[in-house]
Design a protein around this motif. Structure first.
Motif, mmCIF file in Angstrom:
data_model
loop_
_atom_site.group_PDB
_atom_site.id
_atom_site.type_symbol
_atom_site.label_atom_id
_atom_site.label_comp_id
_atom_site.label_asym_id
_atom_site.label_seq_id
_atom_site.Cartn_x
_atom_site.Cartn_y
_atom_site.Cartn_z
ATOM 1 N N MET A 1 33.238 50.635 61.082
ATOM 2 C CA MET A 1 33.626 52.038 61.189
ATOM 3 C C MET A 1 34.398 52.220 62.497
ATOM 4 O O MET A 1 33.993 51.713 63.534
ATOM 5 N N ASP A 2 35.479 52.972 62.428
ATOM 6 C CA ASP A 2 36.264 53.177 63.644
ATOM 7 C C ASP A 2 35.663 54.289 64.505
ATOM 8 O O ASP A 2 34.845 55.083 64.052
ATOM 9 N N GLY A 3 36.081 54.333 65.765
ATOM 10 C CA GLY A 3 35.531 55.283 66.724
ATOM 11 C C GLY A 3 35.802 56.733 66.358
ATOM 12 O O GLY A 3 34.959 57.603 66.583
ATOM 13 N N GLN A 4 36.986 57.001 65.805
ATOM 14 C CA GLN A 4 37.309 58.371 65.406
ATOM 15 C C GLN A 4 36.313 58.869 64.360
ATOM 16 O O GLN A 4 35.861 60.006 64.414
ATOM 17 N N THR A 5 35.981 58.019 63.408
ATOM 18 C CA THR A 5 35.031 58.397 62.361
ATOM 19 C C THR A 5 33.642 58.609 62.945
ATOM 20 O O THR A 5 32.950 59.570 62.581
ATOM 21 N N ILE A 6 33.234 57.734 63.843
ATOM 22 C CA ILE A 6 31.933 57.896 64.502
ATOM 23 C C ILE A 6 31.889 59.245 65.211
ATOM 24 O O ILE A 6 30.919 59.996 65.080
ATOM 25 N N GLN A 7 32.937 59.571 65.946
ATOM 26 C CA GLN A 7 32.985 60.853 66.648
ATOM 27 C C GLN A 7 32.977 62.026 65.668
ATOM 28 O O GLN A 7 32.317 63.036 65.916
ATOM 29 N N GLN A 8 33.692 61.914 64.563
ATOM 30 C CA GLN A 8 33.718 62.993 63.571
ATOM 31 C C GLN A 8 32.338 63.226 62.969
ATOM 32 O O GLN A 8 31.902 64.372 62.836
ATOM 33 N N TYR A 9 31.648 62.149 62.598
ATOM 34 C CA TYR A 9 30.292 62.288 62.031
ATOM 35 C C TYR A 9 29.343 62.910 63.049
ATOM 36 O O TYR A 9 28.547 63.781 62.726
ATOM 37 N N ILE A 46 38.284 57.570 77.008
ATOM 38 C CA ILE A 46 38.818 57.042 78.268
ATOM 39 C C ILE A 46 38.581 55.542 78.441
ATOM 40 O O ILE A 46 39.209 54.923 79.284
ATOM 41 N N THR A 47 37.703 54.968 77.621
ATOM 42 C CA THR A 47 37.458 53.529 77.678
ATOM 43 C C THR A 47 38.509 52.746 76.893
ATOM 44 O O THR A 47 38.471 51.522 76.866
ATOM 45 N N GLY A 48 39.408 53.472 76.214
ATOM 46 C CA GLY A 48 40.403 52.816 75.374
ATOM 47 C C GLY A 48 40.049 52.858 73.907
ATOM 48 O O GLY A 48 40.855 52.495 73.050
ATOM 49 N N GLU A 49 38.833 53.262 73.609
ATOM 50 C CA GLU A 49 38.404 53.457 72.223
ATOM 51 C C GLU A 49 37.472 54.655 72.170
ATOM 52 O O GLU A 49 36.873 55.047 73.164
ATOM 53 N N ALA A 50 37.385 55.271 71.005
ATOM 54 C CA ALA A 50 36.553 56.463 70.833
ATOM 55 C C ALA A 50 35.082 56.065 70.814
ATOM 56 O O ALA A 50 34.670 55.231 70.008
ATOM 57 N N LEU A 91 27.399 50.526 62.198
ATOM 58 C CA LEU A 91 26.818 51.870 62.194
ATOM 59 C C LEU A 91 27.246 52.615 60.932
ATOM 60 O O LEU A 91 28.413 52.595 60.571
ATOM 61 N N ASP A 92 26.300 53.300 60.297
ATOM 62 C CA ASP A 92 26.659 54.111 59.138
ATOM 63 C C ASP A 92 26.435 55.589 59.450
ATOM 64 O O ASP A 92 25.848 55.946 60.484
ATOM 65 N N LYS A 93 26.919 56.444 58.576
ATOM 66 C CA LYS A 93 26.887 57.881 58.796
ATOM 67 C C LYS A 93 25.468 58.389 59.034
ATOM 68 O O LYS A 93 25.225 59.176 59.948
ATOM 69 N N GLN A 94 24.514 57.943 58.222
ATOM 70 C CA GLN A 94 23.132 58.420 58.355
ATOM 71 C C GLN A 94 22.537 58.041 59.701
ATOM 72 O O GLN A 94 21.875 58.855 60.348
ATOM 73 N N LEU A 95 22.778 56.827 60.162
ATOM 74 C CA LEU A 95 22.267 56.398 61.467
ATOM 75 C C LEU A 95 22.878 57.255 62.579
ATOM 76 O O LEU A 95 22.163 57.705 63.481
ATOM 77 N N ILE A 96 24.180 57.495 62.511
ATOM 78 C CA ILE A 96 24.843 58.318 63.521
ATOM 79 C C ILE A 96 24.227 59.710 63.546
ATOM 80 O O ILE A 96 23.879 60.233 64.613
#
Length: 127
Positions: A1-9, A46-50, A91-96
């Motif tokens: 899963m990409d960082g943008q998706t992790i942040q969105q969830y 700021i680390t270069g990834e979300a 990481l999956d959506k439910q865990l996040i």
């Protein structure tokens, strides 16, 4: 899963938590989520990834870091009490969503007097 998706969830989950709100006390590069003025989640690139930074009980944070390669000690936070969710594949959506909720409840339970708690951290989600 990409960082943008992790942040969105993670951000979407905060919208379901009573009293949670977004703030930017550290400038536009940091999304800081609070409940009654107390931080429970940070997001940045700021680390270069979300990434997403969450509060976690010390024993839980150690177990999570052992179980998931995409969970590391909290970026710029107390390494025992905070974790970072990184992009990858474990990481999956439910865990996040569960980790965001746990962070929120920990902050309420440990940092807010009972009269200021928007929910009962012992019974939240059990109804």
């Amino acid at each position: 899963m990409d960082g943008q998706t992790i942040q969105q969830y993670a951000a979407a989950r905060t919208q379901e938590l009573p009293g949670a709100y977004l703030d930017h006390p550290f400038g536009p590069d940091w999304d800081v989520y609070k409940v009654r003025g107390k931080v429970f989640m940070l997001q940045t690139e700021i680390t270069g990834e979300a990434i997403v930074v969450l509060k976690s009980a010390p024993t839980d944070s150690a177990a999570l870091r052992d179980a998931y390669t995409d969970i590391t000690p909290g970026y710029h936070m107390n390494k025992r009490h905070w974790i970072t969710l990184n992009p990858g594949g474990t990481l999956d959506k439910q865990l996040i969503e569960d980790l965001v909720t746990e962070s929120y409840l920990l902050v309420i339970e440990k940092n807010l007097p009972k009269a200021e708690q928007p929910v009962n951290p012992q019974t939240f989600g059990q109804e």
